[in-house]
Design a protein around this motif. Structure first.
Motif, mmCIF file in Angstrom:
data_model
loop_
_atom_site.group_PDB
_atom_site.id
_atom_site.type_symbol
_atom_site.label_atom_id
_atom_site.label_comp_id
_atom_site.label_asym_id
_atom_site.label_seq_id
_atom_site.Cartn_x
_atom_site.Cartn_y
_atom_site.Cartn_z
ATOM 1 N N GLY A 282 0.728 -0.991 -0.196
ATOM 2 C CA GLY A 282 0.141 0.226 -0.006
ATOM 3 C C GLY A 282 0.870 1.025 0.181
ATOM 4 N N LEU A 283 2.328 0.811 0.106
ATOM 5 C CA LEU A 283 2.790 2.309 0.199
ATOM 6 C C LEU A 283 3.275 3.071 -1.257
ATOM 7 C CD1 LEU A 283 4.025 1.378 3.051
ATOM 8 C CD2 LEU A 283 6.155 2.474 1.998
ATOM 9 N N SER A 284 3.496 4.303 -1.217
ATOM 10 C CA SER A 284 3.416 4.309 -2.915
ATOM 11 C C SER A 284 4.686 4.125 -3.443
ATOM 12 C CB SER A 284 3.591 6.216 -2.952
ATOM 13 O OG SER A 284 4.731 6.688 -1.994
ATOM 14 N N GLU A 285 5.532 4.354 -5.025
ATOM 15 C CA GLU A 285 6.070 3.985 -5.354
ATOM 16 C C GLU A 285 7.044 5.011 -4.635
ATOM 17 O OE1 GLU A 285 8.192 3.387 -9.161
ATOM 18 O OE2 GLU A 285 5.716 3.464 -9.536
ATOM 19 N N SER A 286 6.531 6.485 -4.753
ATOM 20 C CA SER A 286 7.784 6.998 -3.543
ATOM 21 C C SER A 286 8.440 6.348 -2.409
ATOM 22 C CB SER A 286 7.462 8.308 -4.284
ATOM 23 O OG SER A 286 8.840 9.535 -3.350
ATOM 24 N N ALA A 287 7.697 5.948 -1.830
ATOM 25 C CA ALA A 287 7.376 6.058 -0.474
ATOM 26 C C ALA A 287 8.913 4.981 -0.183
ATOM 27 C CB ALA A 287 6.787 5.405 0.532
ATOM 28 N N ALA A 288 8.136 3.665 -1.118
ATOM 29 C CA ALA A 288 9.041 2.116 -1.341
ATOM 30 C C ALA A 288 10.489 2.465 -1.866
ATOM 31 C CB ALA A 288 8.105 1.246 -2.214
ATOM 32 N N VAL A 289 10.938 3.478 -2.420
ATOM 33 C CA VAL A 289 11.985 3.980 -2.947
ATOM 34 C C VAL A 289 12.826 4.120 -1.818
ATOM 35 C CG1 VAL A 289 12.833 5.076 -4.144
ATOM 36 C CG2 VAL A 289 11.524 3.934 -5.208
ATOM 37 N N THR A 290 12.101 5.398 -0.974
ATOM 38 C CA THR A 290 12.441 5.453 0.006
ATOM 39 C C THR A 290 13.010 4.933 1.498
ATOM 40 O OG1 THR A 290 11.071 7.863 -0.150
ATOM 41 C CG2 THR A 290 12.557 7.967 1.862
ATOM 42 N N VAL A 335 7.541 -4.829 9.833
ATOM 43 C CA VAL A 335 6.424 -4.405 10.898
ATOM 44 C C VAL A 335 5.978 -3.005 10.991
ATOM 45 C CG1 VAL A 335 6.355 -6.694 11.611
ATOM 46 C CG2 VAL A 335 6.876 -4.732 13.080
ATOM 47 N N SER A 336 7.404 -2.462 10.535
ATOM 48 C CA SER A 336 7.101 -0.607 10.705
ATOM 49 C C SER A 336 7.100 -0.136 9.767
ATOM 50 C CB SER A 336 8.245 -0.610 11.824
ATOM 51 O OG SER A 336 9.550 -0.517 10.673
ATOM 52 N N THR A 337 6.927 -0.389 8.861
ATOM 53 C CA THR A 337 6.872 0.644 7.344
ATOM 54 C C THR A 337 6.329 1.040 7.139
ATOM 55 O OG1 THR A 337 6.370 -1.246 6.368
ATOM 56 C CG2 THR A 337 8.887 -0.996 6.004
ATOM 57 N N GLY A 343 10.079 3.303 9.975
ATOM 58 C CA GLY A 343 10.900 2.047 8.883
ATOM 59 C C GLY A 343 11.955 2.475 7.765
ATOM 60 N N PHE A 344 11.967 4.075 8.073
ATOM 61 C CA PHE A 344 13.526 4.748 7.673
ATOM 62 C C PHE A 344 14.741 4.155 8.132
ATOM 63 C CE2 PHE A 344 16.327 7.615 6.370
ATOM 64 C CZ PHE A 344 16.847 7.757 5.021
ATOM 65 N N GLY A 345 14.448 4.166 9.845
ATOM 66 C CA GLY A 345 15.095 5.079 11.149
ATOM 67 C C GLY A 345 16.134 2.799 10.561
ATOM 68 N N ILE A 346 14.637 2.079 10.936
ATOM 69 C CA ILE A 346 15.684 0.992 10.806
ATOM 70 C C ILE A 346 15.897 0.120 9.969
ATOM 71 C CG2 ILE A 346 13.834 -1.432 11.611
ATOM 72 C CD1 ILE A 346 11.967 0.313 13.237
ATOM 73 N N GLY A 347 15.661 0.360 8.620
ATOM 74 C CA GLY A 347 15.987 0.062 7.677
ATOM 75 C C GLY A 347 17.134 0.620 7.426
ATOM 76 N N VAL A 348 17.291 2.086 7.641
ATOM 77 C CA VAL A 348 18.970 1.927 7.866
ATOM 78 C C VAL A 348 19.900 1.139 8.871
ATOM 79 C CG1 VAL A 348 21.172 3.581 8.445
ATOM 80 C CG2 VAL A 348 18.814 4.846 7.990
ATOM 81 N N VAL A 349 19.436 0.503 10.253
ATOM 82 C CA VAL A 349 20.131 0.017 11.046
ATOM 83 C C VAL A 349 19.628 -1.844 9.968
ATOM 84 C CG1 VAL A 349 19.668 -1.431 12.921
ATOM 85 C CG2 VAL A 349 19.276 0.950 12.405
ATOM 86 N N VAL A 350 18.939 -2.001 9.143
ATOM 87 C CA VAL A 350 19.011 -3.591 8.911
ATOM 88 C C VAL A 350 19.498 -3.680 7.315
ATOM 89 C CG1 VAL A 350 17.563 -5.356 7.023
ATOM 90 C CG2 VAL A 350 16.770 -3.759 8.966
ATOM 91 N N GLY A 351 19.731 -2.493 6.822
ATOM 92 C CA GLY A 351 20.799 -1.886 5.966
ATOM 93 C C GLY A 351 22.072 -2.247 5.792
#
Length: 444
Positions: A282-290, A335-337, A343-351
Protein backbone atom coordinates in the motif's frame (compact mmCIF):
# COMPACT_ATOMS: atom_id res chain seq x y z
CA UNK A 1 60.52 -13.26 2.91
CA UNK A 2 58.15 -13.16 -0.08
CA UNK A 3 56.48 -9.94 -1.21
CA UNK A 4 53.07 -10.86 0.18
CA UNK A 5 54.56 -11.38 3.66
CA UNK A 6 56.39 -8.04 3.43
CA UNK A 7 53.17 -6.25 2.51
CA UNK A 8 51.34 -7.97 5.39
CA UNK A 9 53.85 -6.70 7.96
CA UNK A 10 54.54 -3.20 6.60
CA UNK A 11 52.38 -0.13 7.38
CA UNK A 12 49.66 0.72 4.84
CA UNK A 13 50.67 3.49 2.41
CA UNK A 14 48.38 6.01 0.77
CA UNK A 15 48.87 4.18 -2.53
CA UNK A 16 47.56 0.95 -1.02
CA UNK A 17 44.48 2.73 0.28
CA UNK A 18 44.01 4.16 -3.23
CA UNK A 19 43.93 0.60 -4.59
CA UNK A 20 41.36 -0.35 -1.94
CA UNK A 21 39.35 2.72 -3.01
CA UNK A 22 39.46 1.60 -6.66
CA UNK A 23 38.23 -1.85 -5.64
CA UNK A 24 35.47 -0.18 -3.61
CA UNK A 25 34.48 1.87 -6.68
CA UNK A 26 34.15 -1.33 -8.69
CA UNK A 27 32.09 -2.94 -5.92
CA UNK A 28 29.72 0.03 -6.26
CA UNK A 29 28.79 -1.42 -9.64
CA UNK A 30 27.42 -4.56 -7.96
CA UNK A 31 25.24 -2.46 -5.65
CA UNK A 32 24.02 -0.24 -8.47
CA UNK A 33 23.30 -3.23 -10.71
CA UNK A 34 21.22 -5.20 -8.20
CA UNK A 35 19.30 -2.18 -6.95
CA UNK A 36 18.70 -0.88 -10.48
CA UNK A 37 16.45 -3.90 -10.97
CA UNK A 38 14.92 -3.66 -7.50
CA UNK A 39 14.08 0.05 -7.62
CA UNK A 40 12.68 -0.15 -11.14
CA UNK A 41 10.82 -3.38 -10.32
CA UNK A 42 7.30 -1.90 -10.25
CA UNK A 43 7.88 0.04 -13.49
CA UNK A 44 9.53 -2.89 -15.29
CA UNK A 45 6.76 -5.24 -14.13
CA UNK A 46 4.12 -2.87 -15.49
CA UNK A 47 5.97 -2.14 -18.74
CA UNK A 48 6.42 -5.81 -19.66
CA UNK A 49 3.30 -7.19 -17.91
CA UNK A 50 5.27 -9.51 -15.61
CA UNK A 51 3.94 -11.70 -12.81
CA UNK A 52 5.76 -11.96 -9.47
CA UNK A 53 7.49 -15.18 -10.58
CA UNK A 54 8.57 -13.62 -13.88
CA UNK A 55 10.01 -10.58 -12.11
CA UNK A 56 11.80 -12.88 -9.66
CA UNK A 57 13.30 -14.74 -12.63
CA UNK A 58 14.44 -11.45 -14.18
CA UNK A 59 16.27 -10.66 -10.94
CA UNK A 60 17.68 -14.17 -10.67
CA UNK A 61 19.11 -14.31 -14.19
CA UNK A 62 21.53 -11.52 -13.32
CA UNK A 63 22.55 -13.42 -10.19
CA UNK A 64 23.04 -16.58 -12.24
CA UNK A 65 25.42 -14.56 -14.39
CA UNK A 66 27.29 -13.46 -11.25
CA UNK A 67 27.71 -17.10 -10.21
CA UNK A 68 29.05 -17.97 -13.66
CA UNK A 69 31.43 -15.02 -13.54
CA UNK A 70 32.66 -15.83 -10.01
CA UNK A 71 33.22 -19.55 -10.62
CA UNK A 72 34.26 -19.71 -14.28
CA UNK A 73 35.96 -16.37 -14.93
CA UNK A 74 37.78 -16.13 -11.58
CA UNK A 75 40.28 -18.95 -12.33
CA UNK A 76 41.50 -16.97 -15.35
CA UNK A 77 42.77 -14.30 -12.95
CA UNK A 78 45.49 -16.78 -11.99
CA UNK A 79 46.35 -17.35 -15.67
CA UNK A 80 46.22 -13.93 -17.34
CA UNK A 81 46.31 -11.66 -14.28
CA UNK A 82 43.82 -9.83 -12.09
CA UNK A 83 43.96 -6.60 -14.08
CA UNK A 84 43.19 -8.03 -17.56
CA UNK A 85 40.28 -10.04 -16.19
CA UNK A 86 38.84 -6.95 -14.49
CA UNK A 87 39.05 -4.98 -17.75
CA UNK A 88 37.29 -7.80 -19.64
CA UNK A 89 34.63 -8.01 -16.93
CA UNK A 90 34.04 -4.26 -16.96
CA UNK A 91 33.57 -4.40 -20.72
CA UNK A 92 30.92 -7.11 -20.32
CA UNK A 93 29.21 -5.07 -17.60
CA UNK A 94 29.10 -1.98 -19.80
CA UNK A 95 27.56 -3.90 -22.70
CA UNK A 96 25.03 -5.55 -20.40
CA UNK A 97 23.84 -2.34 -18.74
CA UNK A 98 23.40 -0.42 -22.00
CA UNK A 99 21.72 -3.48 -23.55
CA UNK A 100 19.21 -3.74 -20.69
CA UNK A 101 18.45 -0.03 -21.03
CA UNK A 102 17.52 -0.48 -24.70
CA UNK A 103 15.79 -3.90 -24.40
CA UNK A 104 12.42 -4.03 -26.22
CA UNK A 105 11.18 -7.12 -24.34
CA UNK A 106 11.68 -8.83 -20.97
CA UNK A 107 13.44 -11.73 -22.71
CA UNK A 108 16.01 -9.46 -24.34
CA UNK A 109 16.44 -7.61 -21.06
CA UNK A 110 17.02 -10.94 -19.29
CA UNK A 111 19.74 -11.86 -21.79
CA UNK A 112 21.60 -8.60 -21.16
CA UNK A 113 21.08 -9.03 -17.41
CA UNK A 114 22.93 -12.35 -17.74
CA UNK A 115 25.83 -10.63 -19.53
CA UNK A 116 25.95 -7.93 -16.85
CA UNK A 117 25.95 -10.57 -14.13
CA UNK A 118 28.87 -12.44 -15.69
CA UNK A 119 30.84 -9.20 -15.79
CA UNK A 120 30.01 -8.27 -12.20
CA UNK A 121 30.89 -11.79 -11.02
CA UNK A 122 34.31 -11.56 -12.66
CA UNK A 123 34.87 -8.12 -11.13
CA UNK A 124 33.93 -9.21 -7.60
CA UNK A 125 36.11 -12.33 -7.60
CA UNK A 126 39.15 -10.30 -8.69
CA UNK A 127 38.67 -7.10 -6.68
CA UNK A 128 38.10 -8.98 -3.41
CA UNK A 129 41.48 -10.69 -3.86
CA UNK A 130 43.27 -7.48 -4.90
CA UNK A 131 41.93 -5.55 -1.89
CA UNK A 132 43.19 -8.35 0.37
CA UNK A 133 46.58 -8.71 -1.35
CA UNK A 134 47.40 -4.99 -1.15
CA UNK A 135 46.38 -4.72 2.54
CA UNK A 136 48.55 -5.43 5.55
CA UNK A 137 47.49 -7.92 8.22
CA UNK A 138 46.44 -5.28 10.75
CA UNK A 139 44.10 -3.41 8.40
CA UNK A 140 42.90 -6.25 6.17
CA UNK A 141 39.54 -6.58 7.93
CA UNK A 142 38.99 -2.83 7.74
CA UNK A 143 40.07 -2.74 4.08
CA UNK A 144 37.60 -5.52 3.22
CA UNK A 145 34.95 -3.64 5.18
CA UNK A 146 35.61 -0.48 3.15
CA UNK A 147 35.57 -2.57 -0.04
CA UNK A 148 32.24 -4.14 0.89
CA UNK A 149 30.81 -0.69 1.67
CA UNK A 150 31.02 0.01 -2.05
CA UNK A 151 27.89 -2.09 -2.53
CA UNK A 152 25.89 0.23 -0.28
CA UNK A 153 27.28 3.32 -2.00
CA UNK A 154 26.33 1.98 -5.43
CA UNK A 155 22.90 0.94 -4.18
CA UNK A 156 22.32 4.41 -2.70
CA UNK A 157 23.26 6.06 -6.00
CA UNK A 158 20.87 3.69 -7.80
CA UNK A 159 18.10 4.63 -5.38
CA UNK A 160 18.68 8.36 -5.97
CA UNK A 161 18.60 7.90 -9.74
CA UNK A 162 15.49 5.70 -9.49
CA UNK A 163 13.74 8.18 -7.20
CA UNK A 164 14.43 10.96 -9.69
CA UNK A 165 13.05 8.74 -12.47
CA UNK A 166 9.79 7.84 -10.68
CA UNK A 167 6.97 8.82 -12.99
CA UNK A 168 9.39 9.00 -15.92
CA UNK A 169 11.41 6.51 -17.94
CA UNK A 170 12.82 3.62 -15.87
CA UNK A 171 15.46 3.01 -18.56
CA UNK A 172 17.34 6.09 -17.33
CA UNK A 173 18.52 4.05 -14.34
CA UNK A 174 20.19 1.46 -16.58
CA UNK A 175 21.72 4.11 -18.83
CA UNK A 176 23.25 5.68 -15.71
CA UNK A 177 24.65 2.29 -14.74
CA UNK A 178 26.13 1.84 -18.21
CA UNK A 179 27.91 5.19 -18.08
CA UNK A 180 29.17 4.45 -14.57
CA UNK A 181 30.62 1.11 -15.65
CA UNK A 182 32.22 2.72 -18.71
CA UNK A 183 33.80 5.33 -16.43
CA UNK A 184 35.16 2.56 -14.20
CA UNK A 185 36.64 0.84 -17.25
CA UNK A 186 38.57 3.99 -18.21
CA UNK A 187 39.76 4.75 -14.65
CA UNK A 188 40.91 1.18 -13.97
CA UNK A 189 42.73 0.98 -17.30
CA UNK A 190 44.67 4.13 -16.39
CA UNK A 191 45.40 3.60 -12.70
CA UNK A 192 45.04 0.03 -11.34
CA UNK A 193 48.33 -1.95 -11.25
CA UNK A 194 48.63 -5.69 -11.61
CA UNK A 195 48.70 -7.66 -8.37
CA UNK A 196 52.32 -7.98 -7.19
CA UNK A 197 51.44 -11.41 -5.77
CA UNK A 198 50.43 -12.53 -9.27
CA UNK A 199 53.57 -11.03 -10.84
CA UNK A 200 55.75 -12.68 -8.19
CA UNK A 201 54.19 -16.08 -8.76
CA UNK A 202 53.86 -16.10 -12.58
CA UNK A 203 56.81 -13.81 -13.45
CA UNK A 204 55.68 -12.76 -16.96
CA UNK A 205 57.95 -10.67 -19.18
CA UNK A 206 58.95 -7.46 -17.39
CA UNK A 207 57.61 -8.71 -14.05
CA UNK A 208 60.55 -7.49 -11.96
CA UNK A 209 60.30 -3.91 -13.25
CA UNK A 210 56.52 -3.85 -12.73
CA UNK A 211 56.85 -5.24 -9.20
CA UNK A 212 59.49 -2.70 -8.20
CA UNK A 213 57.50 0.16 -9.72
CA UNK A 214 54.51 -0.79 -7.58
CA UNK A 215 56.64 -1.40 -4.47
CA UNK A 216 58.18 2.07 -4.84
CA UNK A 217 54.70 3.61 -4.82
CA UNK A 218 53.99 1.61 -1.65
CA UNK A 219 57.23 2.90 -0.09
CA UNK A 220 58.72 -0.59 0.13
CA UNK A 221 62.24 -1.68 -0.84
CA UNK A 222 62.87 -3.05 -4.32
CA UNK A 223 63.49 -6.76 -4.92
CA UNK A 224 65.88 -8.62 -7.21
CA UNK A 225 65.57 -11.68 -9.42
CA UNK A 226 67.38 -13.62 -6.68
CA UNK A 227 64.70 -12.61 -4.18
CA UNK A 228 62.02 -13.87 -6.55
CA UNK A 229 63.91 -17.15 -7.05
CA UNK A 230 64.11 -17.71 -3.29
CA UNK A 231 60.43 -16.91 -2.83
CA UNK A 232 59.52 -19.36 -5.62
CA UNK A 233 61.57 -22.15 -4.01
CA UNK A 234 59.96 -21.53 -0.63
CA UNK A 235 56.52 -21.48 -2.21
CA UNK A 236 57.11 -24.86 -3.88
CA UNK A 237 58.12 -26.41 -0.57
CA UNK A 238 54.99 -25.04 1.10
CA UNK A 239 52.76 -26.36 -1.67
CA UNK A 240 54.30 -29.83 -1.48
CA UNK A 241 53.82 -29.86 2.30
CA UNK A 242 50.19 -28.82 1.91
CA UNK A 243 49.33 -31.03 -1.06
CA UNK A 244 46.48 -32.69 0.88
CA UNK A 245 44.73 -29.38 1.56
CA UNK A 246 41.51 -30.30 -0.25
CA UNK A 247 40.79 -33.33 1.91
CA UNK A 248 41.74 -31.44 5.07
CA UNK A 249 39.71 -28.35 4.18
CA UNK A 250 36.56 -30.07 2.87
CA UNK A 251 34.46 -29.73 6.09
CA UNK A 252 35.22 -26.00 6.62
CA UNK A 253 34.75 -25.42 2.87
CA UNK A 254 31.21 -26.84 2.99
CA UNK A 255 30.46 -24.80 6.11
CA UNK A 256 31.83 -21.65 4.46
CA UNK A 257 29.60 -22.29 1.43
CA UNK A 258 26.60 -22.51 3.78
CA UNK A 259 27.64 -19.23 5.42
CA UNK A 260 27.70 -17.49 2.03
CA UNK A 261 24.45 -19.14 0.86
CA UNK A 262 22.45 -18.15 3.95
CA UNK A 263 23.84 -14.60 4.14
CA UNK A 264 23.36 -13.92 0.42
CA UNK A 265 19.83 -15.38 0.58
CA UNK A 266 18.82 -12.74 3.10
CA UNK A 267 20.96 -9.99 1.60
CA UNK A 268 19.54 -10.27 -1.92
CA UNK A 269 16.00 -10.74 -0.67
CA UNK A 270 16.19 -7.48 1.28
CA UNK A 271 17.91 -5.60 -1.54
CA UNK A 272 15.88 -6.89 -4.49
CA UNK A 273 12.31 -7.31 -3.20
CA UNK A 274 11.79 -4.54 -0.62
CA UNK A 275 10.46 -1.76 -2.93
CA UNK A 276 8.09 -4.10 -4.81
CA UNK A 277 6.71 -5.67 -1.61
CA UNK A 278 6.14 -2.30 0.02
CA UNK A 279 4.20 -1.06 -3.02
CA UNK A 280 2.00 -4.17 -2.75
CA UNK A 281 1.47 -3.38 0.95
CA UNK A 282 0.00 0.00 0.00
CA UNK A 283 2.95 2.40 0.06
CA UNK A 284 3.45 4.75 -2.87
CA UNK A 285 6.27 3.91 -5.27
CA UNK A 286 8.18 6.98 -4.06
CA UNK A 287 7.80 5.94 -0.40
CA UNK A 288 8.87 2.38 -1.22
CA UNK A 289 11.99 3.64 -2.96
CA UNK A 290 12.69 5.84 0.07
CA UNK A 291 12.49 2.80 2.38
CA UNK A 292 14.78 0.87 0.04
CA UNK A 293 17.13 3.84 0.03
CA UNK A 294 17.33 3.62 3.83
CA UNK A 295 18.66 0.07 3.55
CA UNK A 296 21.24 1.22 1.00
CA UNK A 297 22.35 4.12 3.19
CA UNK A 298 22.82 1.76 6.12
CA UNK A 299 24.86 -0.52 3.90
CA UNK A 300 27.43 2.19 3.24
CA UNK A 301 28.48 2.20 6.90
CA UNK A 302 27.60 -1.32 8.06
CA UNK A 303 30.52 -3.13 6.46
CA UNK A 304 32.98 -0.54 7.80
CA UNK A 305 31.38 -0.92 11.23
CA UNK A 306 31.96 -4.67 11.00
CA UNK A 307 35.62 -4.08 10.11
CA UNK A 308 36.10 -1.80 13.11
CA UNK A 309 34.47 -4.25 15.55
CA UNK A 310 36.43 -7.17 14.04
CA UNK A 311 39.67 -5.45 15.07
CA UNK A 312 38.56 -5.91 18.69
CA UNK A 313 36.85 -9.32 18.63
CA UNK A 314 37.34 -12.47 16.56
CA UNK A 315 35.75 -11.88 13.11
CA UNK A 316 33.75 -15.12 13.27
CA UNK A 317 32.22 -14.17 16.64
CA UNK A 318 31.37 -10.69 15.35
CA UNK A 319 29.67 -12.25 12.32
CA UNK A 320 27.54 -14.46 14.57
CA UNK A 321 26.29 -11.35 16.34
CA UNK A 322 25.66 -9.47 13.09
CA UNK A 323 23.67 -12.36 11.58
CA UNK A 324 21.41 -12.76 14.65
CA UNK A 325 20.80 -9.02 14.89
CA UNK A 326 20.10 -8.86 11.13
CA UNK A 327 17.43 -11.55 11.41
CA UNK A 328 15.72 -9.79 14.32
CA UNK A 329 15.78 -6.34 12.72
CA UNK A 330 14.45 -7.62 9.39
CA UNK A 331 11.24 -8.65 11.15
CA UNK A 332 11.06 -5.36 13.08
CA UNK A 333 11.53 -3.43 9.82
CA UNK A 334 8.69 -5.02 7.86
CA UNK A 335 6.15 -4.50 10.67
CA UNK A 336 7.15 -0.85 11.10
CA UNK A 337 7.01 0.46 7.53
CA UNK A 338 3.45 1.81 7.92
CA UNK A 339 5.12 4.61 9.91
CA UNK A 340 7.50 5.89 7.25
CA UNK A 341 9.98 7.71 9.49
CA UNK A 342 10.26 4.68 11.81
CA UNK A 343 10.61 2.29 8.89
CA UNK A 344 13.30 4.52 7.38
CA UNK A 345 15.32 4.52 10.62
CA UNK A 346 15.06 0.76 11.11
CA UNK A 347 15.81 0.25 7.42
CA UNK A 348 19.17 1.99 7.93
CA UNK A 349 19.93 -0.47 10.76
CA UNK A 350 18.90 -3.47 8.64
CA UNK A 351 21.10 -2.27 5.77
CA UNK A 352 24.05 -1.78 8.11
CA UNK A 353 23.72 -5.23 9.67
CA UNK A 354 23.11 -7.26 6.50
CA UNK A 355 25.96 -5.52 4.66
CA UNK A 356 28.15 -6.13 7.70
CA UNK A 357 27.36 -9.83 7.31
CA UNK A 358 28.69 -9.76 3.75
CA UNK A 359 31.90 -8.09 4.95
CA UNK A 360 32.14 -10.74 7.66
CA UNK A 361 31.90 -13.60 5.17
CA UNK A 362 34.65 -12.01 3.05
CA UNK A 363 36.83 -11.70 6.18
CA UNK A 364 36.19 -15.12 7.76
CA UNK A 365 36.75 -17.09 4.54
CA UNK A 366 40.37 -16.42 3.44
CA UNK A 367 42.16 -17.66 6.62
CA UNK A 368 40.56 -21.09 6.13
CA UNK A 369 42.78 -21.78 3.08
CA UNK A 370 46.52 -22.03 2.36
CA UNK A 371 47.81 -18.99 0.49
CA UNK A 372 48.34 -20.78 -2.83
CA UNK A 373 44.68 -21.88 -3.08
CA UNK A 374 43.04 -18.94 -1.33
CA UNK A 375 41.75 -17.31 -4.54
CA UNK A 376 40.21 -20.57 -5.74
CA UNK A 377 38.64 -21.23 -2.33
CA UNK A 378 37.11 -17.77 -2.10
CA UNK A 379 36.06 -17.73 -5.77
CA UNK A 380 34.08 -20.92 -5.30
CA UNK A 381 32.65 -19.70 -2.00
CA UNK A 382 31.40 -16.56 -3.77
CA UNK A 383 29.99 -18.67 -6.59
CA UNK A 384 28.22 -21.07 -4.22
CA UNK A 385 26.89 -18.09 -2.29
CA UNK A 386 25.11 -17.01 -5.45
CA UNK A 387 22.91 -20.10 -5.03
CA UNK A 388 21.32 -18.30 -2.10
CA UNK A 389 21.21 -15.08 -4.10
CA UNK A 390 19.48 -16.85 -6.99
CA UNK A 391 17.03 -18.83 -4.86
CA UNK A 392 16.02 -15.84 -2.77
CA UNK A 393 14.21 -13.67 -5.36
CA UNK A 394 12.88 -16.73 -7.20
CA UNK A 395 11.34 -18.34 -4.11
CA UNK A 396 10.03 -14.96 -2.98
CA UNK A 397 8.34 -14.49 -6.36
CA UNK A 398 6.69 -17.92 -6.21
CA UNK A 399 5.46 -17.37 -2.64
CA UNK A 400 4.30 -13.87 -3.56
CA UNK A 401 2.20 -15.28 -6.40
CA UNK A 402 0.80 -17.84 -3.95
CA UNK A 403 -0.44 -15.04 -1.71
CA UNK A 404 2.28 -14.74 0.93
CA UNK A 405 2.37 -11.36 2.63
CA UNK A 406 5.42 -9.12 2.90
CA UNK A 407 5.65 -9.91 6.64
CA UNK A 408 5.63 -13.66 5.96
CA UNK A 409 8.30 -13.36 3.28
CA UNK A 410 10.53 -11.19 5.46
CA UNK A 411 10.15 -13.57 8.41
CA UNK A 412 11.14 -16.54 6.26
CA UNK A 413 14.23 -14.73 4.97
CA UNK A 414 15.14 -13.75 8.55
CA UNK A 415 15.07 -17.40 9.63
CA UNK A 416 17.52 -18.29 6.85
CA UNK A 417 19.89 -15.52 7.98
CA UNK A 418 19.68 -16.77 11.59
CA UNK A 419 20.75 -20.24 10.41
CA UNK A 420 24.07 -18.65 9.44
CA UNK A 421 24.88 -18.18 13.13
CA UNK A 422 24.52 -21.92 13.75
CA UNK A 423 26.80 -22.70 10.82
CA UNK A 424 29.43 -20.29 12.18
CA UNK A 425 29.36 -22.08 15.54
CA UNK A 426 30.18 -25.31 13.68
CA UNK A 427 33.04 -23.52 11.90
CA UNK A 428 34.86 -22.72 15.15
CA UNK A 429 37.24 -25.76 15.19
CA UNK A 430 38.53 -24.81 11.73
CA UNK A 431 38.92 -21.07 12.32
CA UNK A 432 42.65 -20.27 12.78
CA UNK A 433 41.81 -17.04 14.60
CA UNK A 434 39.71 -18.93 17.15
CA UNK A 435 42.19 -21.77 17.76
CA UNK A 436 44.35 -22.07 20.85
CA UNK A 437 47.47 -22.28 18.70
CA UNK A 438 46.65 -19.08 16.90
CA UNK A 439 46.07 -17.25 20.19
CA UNK A 440 49.41 -18.49 21.53
CA UNK A 441 51.16 -17.36 18.37
CA UNK A 442 49.51 -13.96 18.61
CA UNK A 443 50.53 -13.61 22.24
CA UNK A 444 54.12 -14.50 21.36
Amino acid sequence: MNITARISQAPMSGYQWLIVALCTFMNCLDGFDVMAVAFTGPSVTEAFGLSGSQFGLLVSVGLIGMAIGSMLLAPFADLIGRRPLILISLTLGTIGMFGAAMAPTATVMGAFRLVTGIGVGGILASTNVIASEFSNAKNRGLAIGVFTAGYGIGATVASLVAKAAVGGDWRIVFYAGGFGTLLALVVIALILPESVAFLERKRPSGALARINRTLARMRLEAVTDTDLDHAAASRMETQRAGSGWLKQRLPPTVLLWLVFITIMFGFYFVNSWTPTLLVEEGLSESAAVTAGMAISIGGTVGSVLYGVVARIRTPRVVLIGFSLLSAAMMIVFIVSTSTLWLGFGIGVVVGALINGCIAGAYTVGPPLYPAHVRSVGMGWALGMGRIGAILSPTIAGMLNDAGASATQLYTGAAVVVAVCALVLVGLRPYDPESSHAAKEALAA
